[in-house]
Design a protein around this motif. Structure first.
Motif, PDB file in Angstrom:
ATOM      1  N   SER A 124      41.693  45.829  31.227  1.00 43.88           N
ATOM      2  CA  SER A 124      43.152  45.956  31.228  1.00 43.88           C
ATOM      3  C   SER A 124      43.556  47.217  30.485  1.00 43.88           C
ATOM      4  O   SER A 124      42.754  47.816  29.751  1.00 43.88           O
ATOM      5  CB  SER A 124      43.800  44.736  30.555  1.00 43.88           C
ATOM      6  OG  SER A 124      43.383  43.532  31.150  1.00 43.88           O
ATOM      7  N   ALA A 125      44.806  47.617  30.700  1.00 37.86           N
ATOM      8  CA  ALA A 125      45.351  48.768  29.973  1.00 37.86           C
ATOM      9  C   ALA A 125      45.757  48.304  28.582  1.00 37.86           C
ATOM     10  O   ALA A 125      46.876  47.847  28.357  1.00 37.86           O
ATOM     11  CB  ALA A 125      46.536  49.355  30.725  1.00 37.86           C
ATOM     12  N   ILE A 126      44.820  48.406  27.640  1.00 38.08           N
ATOM     13  CA  ILE A 126      45.012  47.890  26.279  1.00 38.08           C
ATOM     14  C   ILE A 126      44.952  49.047  25.286  1.00 38.08           C
ATOM     15  O   ILE A 126      44.056  49.888  25.361  1.00 38.08           O
ATOM     16  CB  ILE A 126      43.918  46.859  25.933  1.00 38.08           C
ATOM     17  CG1 ILE A 126      44.047  45.620  26.822  1.00 38.08           C
ATOM     18  CG2 ILE A 126      43.955  46.468  24.462  1.00 38.08           C
ATOM     19  CD1 ILE A 126      45.245  44.765  26.524  1.00 38.08           C
ATOM     20  N   PHE A 127      45.901  49.070  24.352  1.00 35.40           N
ATOM     21  CA  PHE A 127      45.847  50.079  23.289  1.00 35.40           C
ATOM     22  C   PHE A 127      44.749  49.710  22.303  1.00 35.40           C
ATOM     23  O   PHE A 127      44.696  48.588  21.802  1.00 35.40           O
ATOM     24  CB  PHE A 127      47.189  50.176  22.556  1.00 35.40           C
ATOM     25  CG  PHE A 127      47.169  51.152  21.408  1.00 35.40           C
ATOM     26  CD1 PHE A 127      47.210  52.519  21.640  1.00 35.40           C
ATOM     27  CD2 PHE A 127      47.099  50.695  20.097  1.00 35.40           C
ATOM     28  CE1 PHE A 127      47.172  53.433  20.585  1.00 35.40           C
ATOM     29  CE2 PHE A 127      47.081  51.587  19.042  1.00 35.40           C
ATOM     30  CZ  PHE A 127      47.109  52.961  19.279  1.00 35.40           C
ATOM     31  N   SER A 177      34.349  43.224  26.649  1.00 37.83           N
ATOM     32  CA  SER A 177      35.816  43.276  26.726  1.00 37.83           C
ATOM     33  C   SER A 177      36.355  42.462  27.896  1.00 37.83           C
ATOM     34  O   SER A 177      37.513  42.024  27.869  1.00 37.83           O
ATOM     35  CB  SER A 177      36.285  44.732  26.828  1.00 37.83           C
ATOM     36  OG  SER A 177      35.920  45.332  28.054  1.00 37.83           O
ATOM     37  N   PHE A 178      35.547  42.263  28.929  1.00 37.31           N
ATOM     38  CA  PHE A 178      35.952  41.383  30.026  1.00 37.31           C
ATOM     39  C   PHE A 178      35.930  39.920  29.587  1.00 37.31           C
ATOM     40  O   PHE A 178      36.776  39.122  29.999  1.00 37.31           O
ATOM     41  CB  PHE A 178      35.032  41.567  31.237  1.00 37.31           C
ATOM     42  CG  PHE A 178      35.502  42.607  32.214  1.00 37.31           C
ATOM     43  CD1 PHE A 178      36.209  42.250  33.346  1.00 37.31           C
ATOM     44  CD2 PHE A 178      35.257  43.946  31.990  1.00 37.31           C
ATOM     45  CE1 PHE A 178      36.654  43.202  34.254  1.00 37.31           C
ATOM     46  CE2 PHE A 178      35.685  44.917  32.878  1.00 37.31           C
ATOM     47  CZ  PHE A 178      36.394  44.548  34.011  1.00 37.31           C
ATOM     48  N   VAL A 179      34.973  39.561  28.730  1.00 37.94           N
ATOM     49  CA  VAL A 179      34.820  38.170  28.310  1.00 37.94           C
ATOM     50  C   VAL A 179      35.934  37.745  27.350  1.00 37.94           C
ATOM     51  O   VAL A 179      36.374  36.593  27.353  1.00 37.94           O
ATOM     52  CB  VAL A 179      33.436  37.966  27.646  1.00 37.94           C
ATOM     53  CG1 VAL A 179      33.263  36.516  27.195  1.00 37.94           C
ATOM     54  CG2 VAL A 179      32.317  38.347  28.616  1.00 37.94           C
ATOM     55  N   SER A 180      36.433  38.682  26.558  1.00 38.21           N
ATOM     56  CA  SER A 180      37.394  38.361  25.505  1.00 38.21           C
ATOM     57  C   SER A 180      38.839  38.326  26.010  1.00 38.21           C
ATOM     58  O   SER A 180      39.295  39.243  26.686  1.00 38.21           O
ATOM     59  CB  SER A 180      37.282  39.397  24.384  1.00 38.21           C
ATOM     60  OG  SER A 180      38.322  39.254  23.458  1.00 38.21           O
ATOM     61  N   ARG A 181      39.567  37.307  25.609  1.00 37.66           N
ATOM     62  CA  ARG A 181      40.993  37.224  25.938  1.00 37.66           C
ATOM     63  C   ARG A 181      41.806  38.285  25.196  1.00 37.66           C
ATOM     64  O   ARG A 181      42.924  38.613  25.602  1.00 37.66           O
ATOM     65  CB  ARG A 181      41.527  35.832  25.584  1.00 37.66           C
ATOM     66  CG  ARG A 181      41.006  34.711  26.472  1.00 37.66           C
ATOM     67  CD  ARG A 181      41.583  33.361  26.089  1.00 37.66           C
ATOM     68  NE  ARG A 181      41.205  32.961  24.737  1.00 37.66           N
ATOM     69  CZ  ARG A 181      42.063  32.822  23.737  1.00 37.66           C
ATOM     70  NH1 ARG A 181      43.367  33.017  23.940  1.00 37.66           N
ATOM     71  NH2 ARG A 181      41.645  32.459  22.535  1.00 37.66           N
ATOM     72  N   ARG A 186      43.838  40.470  32.779  1.00 29.54           N
ATOM     73  CA  ARG A 186      43.902  40.486  34.243  1.00 29.54           C
ATOM     74  C   ARG A 186      44.328  39.120  34.776  1.00 29.54           C
ATOM     75  O   ARG A 186      44.124  38.081  34.113  1.00 29.54           O
ATOM     76  CB  ARG A 186      42.527  40.856  34.829  1.00 29.54           C
ATOM     77  CG  ARG A 186      41.994  42.203  34.385  1.00 29.54           C
ATOM     78  CD  ARG A 186      40.612  42.447  34.966  1.00 29.54           C
ATOM     79  NE  ARG A 186      40.672  42.772  36.382  1.00 29.54           N
ATOM     80  CZ  ARG A 186      40.634  43.995  36.884  1.00 29.54           C
ATOM     81  NH1 ARG A 186      40.532  45.046  36.045  1.00 29.54           N
ATOM     82  NH2 ARG A 186      40.680  44.219  38.175  1.00 29.54           N
ATOM     83  N   ASN A 187      44.862  39.124  35.985  1.00 29.04           N
ATOM     84  CA  ASN A 187      45.230  37.870  36.643  1.00 29.04           C
ATOM     85  C   ASN A 187      44.569  37.748  38.013  1.00 29.04           C
ATOM     86  O   ASN A 187      45.042  37.015  38.883  1.00 29.04           O
ATOM     87  CB  ASN A 187      46.752  37.733  36.768  1.00 29.04           C
ATOM     88  CG  ASN A 187      47.387  38.935  37.461  1.00 29.04           C
ATOM     89  OD1 ASN A 187      46.685  39.726  38.113  1.00 29.04           O
ATOM     90  ND2 ASN A 187      48.694  39.075  37.321  1.00 29.04           N
ATOM     91  N   GLY A 192      41.768  35.782  33.230  1.00 28.44           N
ATOM     92  CA  GLY A 192      42.403  34.473  33.132  1.00 28.44           C
ATOM     93  C   GLY A 192      41.465  33.418  32.609  1.00 28.44           C
ATOM     94  O   GLY A 192      41.207  33.332  31.396  1.00 28.44           O
ATOM     95  N   SER A 193      40.897  32.627  33.486  1.00 27.19           N
ATOM     96  CA  SER A 193      40.017  31.524  33.081  1.00 27.19           C
ATOM     97  C   SER A 193      38.705  32.057  32.512  1.00 27.19           C
ATOM     98  O   SER A 193      38.312  33.203  32.760  1.00 27.19           O
ATOM     99  CB  SER A 193      39.720  30.614  34.282  1.00 27.19           C
ATOM    100  OG  SER A 193      38.906  31.303  35.226  1.00 27.19           O
ATOM    101  N   PHE A 194      38.023  31.192  31.779  1.00 29.96           N
ATOM    102  CA  PHE A 194      36.719  31.583  31.222  1.00 29.96           C
ATOM    103  C   PHE A 194      35.758  31.952  32.343  1.00 29.96           C
ATOM    104  O   PHE A 194      35.022  32.948  32.249  1.00 29.96           O
ATOM    105  CB  PHE A 194      36.153  30.413  30.396  1.00 29.96           C
ATOM    106  CG  PHE A 194      34.745  30.627  29.943  1.00 29.96           C
ATOM    107  CD1 PHE A 194      34.458  31.503  28.906  1.00 29.96           C
ATOM    108  CD2 PHE A 194      33.689  29.958  30.563  1.00 29.96           C
ATOM    109  CE1 PHE A 194      33.148  31.706  28.489  1.00 29.96           C
ATOM    110  CE2 PHE A 194      32.389  30.157  30.158  1.00 29.96           C
ATOM    111  CZ  PHE A 194      32.118  31.033  29.120  1.00 29.96           C
ATOM    112  N   GLU A 195      35.750  31.180  33.412  1.00 28.74           N
ATOM    113  CA  GLU A 195      34.852  31.449  34.541  1.00 28.74           C
ATOM    114  C   GLU A 195      35.114  32.825  35.135  1.00 28.74           C
ATOM    115  O   GLU A 195      34.176  33.536  35.514  1.00 28.74           O
ATOM    116  CB  GLU A 195      35.014  30.359  35.616  1.00 28.74           C
ATOM    117  CG  GLU A 195      34.506  28.983  35.221  1.00 28.74           C
ATOM    118  CD  GLU A 195      35.387  28.293  34.191  1.00 28.74           C
ATOM    119  OE1 GLU A 195      34.885  27.395  33.487  1.00 28.74           O
ATOM    120  OE2 GLU A 195      36.599  28.662  34.073  1.00 28.74           O
TER     121      GLU A 195
END
Length: 640
Positions: A124-127, A177-181, A186-187, A192-195
């Motif tokens: 995601s676009a995260i600072f 970074s994909f695993v962490s909320r 992303r949606n 979103g979900s853990f899976e």
């Protein structure tokens, strides 16, 4: 021989048999070439640890995509076939030296600056507060492209002879970074979900498997805990590990921390041995594959016990092997004399400045090609001052065949190390002093304690090396003449108590901050630190600074930045803020000055006047930290 039966029992990862349970963990060395090729220096560095007896080496992170997977130059590349010949030679050398080796496949993701003009990418676009940059969100097509690049990198590693690969899915890098909320907003199917959040990781594992043979071991490094709000927790990491096992991963390597909690990832000196092993122990209960444990492991006895107690199947050592490459072989032989990493993060601080890896207390780490040769002619050398610089110079000179006399005016060796080991949780430094004491004996250095070396003594020697240290800077404060001392004087009296006293420390470098914590631990009623700069502990590396700021806050030490102490009147001190021009009065019974030190040059000047050439090392040459002292001592006598 040792009795460490657990540590030296054979292990197995997938189809691969290992001679023991000791794993060398990844540390970026900056020993690669500017364009990311493996060099002779890098090969020598790793082969030394292989010769030292580890069962498995996991290389430093190797980028799978250029330039987006990289943060800086001098990082190893495996994204293109042109790098394969050097990798093949590297693997051959590791095998010759008796170890197995896995390639660590990595994409830095959001944790990079504007390297090669490219904005970092992520889910995601995260600072990112650590880089000051907002990452660009990857498209689904770009995600699939990166998945394939991991697979191709694994293919190259297999062809080059690596015994397996480790997919780096920890520490806030791209997969993590994909695993962490906290970093994935992303949606779509990757958020979103853990899976959905672990989908990217599982697709990478599948791609790696599809490009390698069935018996080629694939392991995965994950975070047991991010220690970050909305980050990965032990509950999620356990579920992640279970899914990775289902996907065919041969072992799980459990680490922790992201860049905002970097002190949990690359621990500073305050952390105790094995503190993170509860994470691997927890995850191990749910798996049927081996689990690697990490976390400030120094002692073979502790490591052997940890494996016996089921905290991990294999133990990963990184900085300890940087510090002591022969750790495994010495442990097997029952040799208790070895360097123990003091977690000063000198290695990290150099890497942050894009410099090749070095160790503060092992001057040959990263310089394996530069072992000093025996001198052609024996000389009689005087080394004056038995701090870390002086002892290092004396020991190396003796190893080269010189006759060495080491002079120390105090009753013990160690110099400022004796002060540095006084503040809370700094006892690892005392262990280094003990190591130096034994080095003096083993290398037959003639030690003269309680002995003042004069300019007239120099005429008896062929060479004189001065390691006489420095003296603390002092300052005059109006109204405080009778209540002012230095941090050095405070630390020289560790049994002194400060019950009921309101203390002000001037200077918020590492010495000032540590002295403030010491004063609080010795019963001070209140402790305040006054610093003219806007930032405290600016001389420390990132993890050490994060930890000491946390400790100061927990100890209720009051911090006044962008401020100076103007004067003392009665029992109160006036603190002036240079930013907002305000003046504040706070209670004051004692002022402790910690504003740096000045090199001691009196003896050098006396010898210069007599026409006697000397070499200045350590703080006598330039005030610095332990690493600079040790290396200056080594360099001074390496060719003397």
């Amino acid at each position: 021989m040792s009795n460490y039966a657990n540590l030296f029992s054979p292990g197995k990862i997938g189809s691969l048999y290992l001679k023991n349970r000791i794993v060398m963990g990844p540390i970026i060395t900056r020993l690669a070439s500017e364009n990311g090729a493996i060099t002779a220096e890098m090969t020598d560095y790793y082969s030394e640890r292989a010769l030292g007896g580890v069962g498995l080496i996991i290389t430093e992170a190797m980028g799978v995509d250029y330039p987006l997977a990289f943060g800086q130059p001098y990082q190893v590349r495996i994204h293109d076939d042109r790098y394969m010949p050097a990798h093949a030679k590297f693997v051959e050398r590791i095998h010759e030296c008796g170890a197995k080796v896995f390639a660590s496949l990595w994409h830095t993701g959001i944790n990079r600056g504007l390297f090669e003009g490219e904005v970092p990418v992520g889910p995601s676009a995260i600072f990112n507060s650590n880089t000051g940059i907002t990452s660009r969100e990857l498209s689904v097509d770009e995600i699939r492209d990166i998945v394939e690049k991991f697979g191709q990198a694994a293919r190259r590693a297999m062809i080059c002879g690596y015994d397996g690969v480790s997919v780096h899915a920890a520490h806030g890098y791209l997969i993590s970074s994909f695993v962490s909320r906290a970093t994935n907003e992303r949606n779509d199917q990757y958020g979103g979900s853990f899976e959905n959040r672990i989908r990217f990781a599982l697709e990478i594992i599948s791609a790696v498997q599809s490009h390698t043979r069935k018996d080629f071991p694939v392991i995965c490094r994950i975070n047991g805990d991010d220690f970050q709000e909305k980050g990965v927790t032990i509950e999620e990491s356990t579920k992640f590990a279970v899914e990775l096992e289902k996907a065919g991963v041969a072992a799980i390597d459990v680490s922790a921390g992201v860049y905002s909690t970097m002190d949990k990832m690359i621990e500073p000196i305050q952390y105790s041995q094995g503190w993170k092993l509860y994470l691997s122990e927890t995850i191990r209960k749910y798996l049927h594959i081996p689990v690697f444990g990490v976390g400030v492991i120094h002692d073979p006895e502790f490591a052997d016990r940890a494996i016996g107690e089921g905290k991990a199947d294999f133990l990963v050592l990184a900085r300890e092997l940087l510090c002591e490459p022969m750790w495994a072989s010495k442990a097997m032989a029952g040799d208790q004399h070895y360097r123990k990493c003091i977690c000063c993060n000198y290695c990290l601080q150099r890497g942050s400045n894009n410099l090749p890896v070095r160790c503060a207390i092992n001057p040959l780490s990263g310089r394996e090609q530069h072992v000093p040769k025996r001198a052609d002619k024996t000389k009689h050398i005087a080394v004056v001052g038995a701090g870390p610089a002086g002892v290092t110079a004396a020991v190396i000179a003796s190893k080269r065949g010189h006759k060495v006399d080491l002079f120390e005016s105090e009753s013990s060796i160690g110099g400022q190390l004796l002060l540095a080991g006084v503040p809370p949780q700094k006892d690892k430094i005392c262990g280094f002093v003990d190591y130096l004491k034994k080095e003096i004996v083993l290398n037959k250095v003639n030690l003269h304690l309680n002995t003042v070396f004069s300019s007239s003594d120099a005429e008896k020697f062929d060479n004189v090396v001065l390691a006489v240290g420095a003296s603390p800077k002092k300052m005059s404060i109006k109204g405080a003449e009778l209540i002012t001392t230095t941090a050095w004087d405070v630390l020289k009296s560790p049994e002194e108590t400060y019950s009921g006293k309101n203390v002000i420390v001037i200077g918020a470098g590492s010495v000032g901050c540590e002295t403030a914590l010491f004063l609080e631990s010795r019963g001070a009623e209140s402790v305040a630190v006054v610093e003219i700069l806007p930032r405290i502990a600016s001389d420390l590396d990132g993890p050490s600074r994060i930890k000491i700021v946390e400790e100061l806050e927990n100890a209720s030490v009051e911090l006044f930045t962008s401020s100076k102490l103007e004067f003392v009147e009665g029992k109160n001190a006036a603190i002036f803020n240079v930013g907002n021009k305000s003046l504040l009065s706070i209670p004051c019974d004692l002022i402790v000055v910690a504003i740096g030190a000045t090199s001691s040059r009196e003896l050098a000047e006396q010898l210069f006047e007599k026409g006697i050439a000397v070499q200045l090392i350590g703080d006598a040459h330039s005030v610095g930290r332990i690493g600079e002292a040790v290396h200056s001592g080594f360099d001074a006598v390496a060719s003397l």
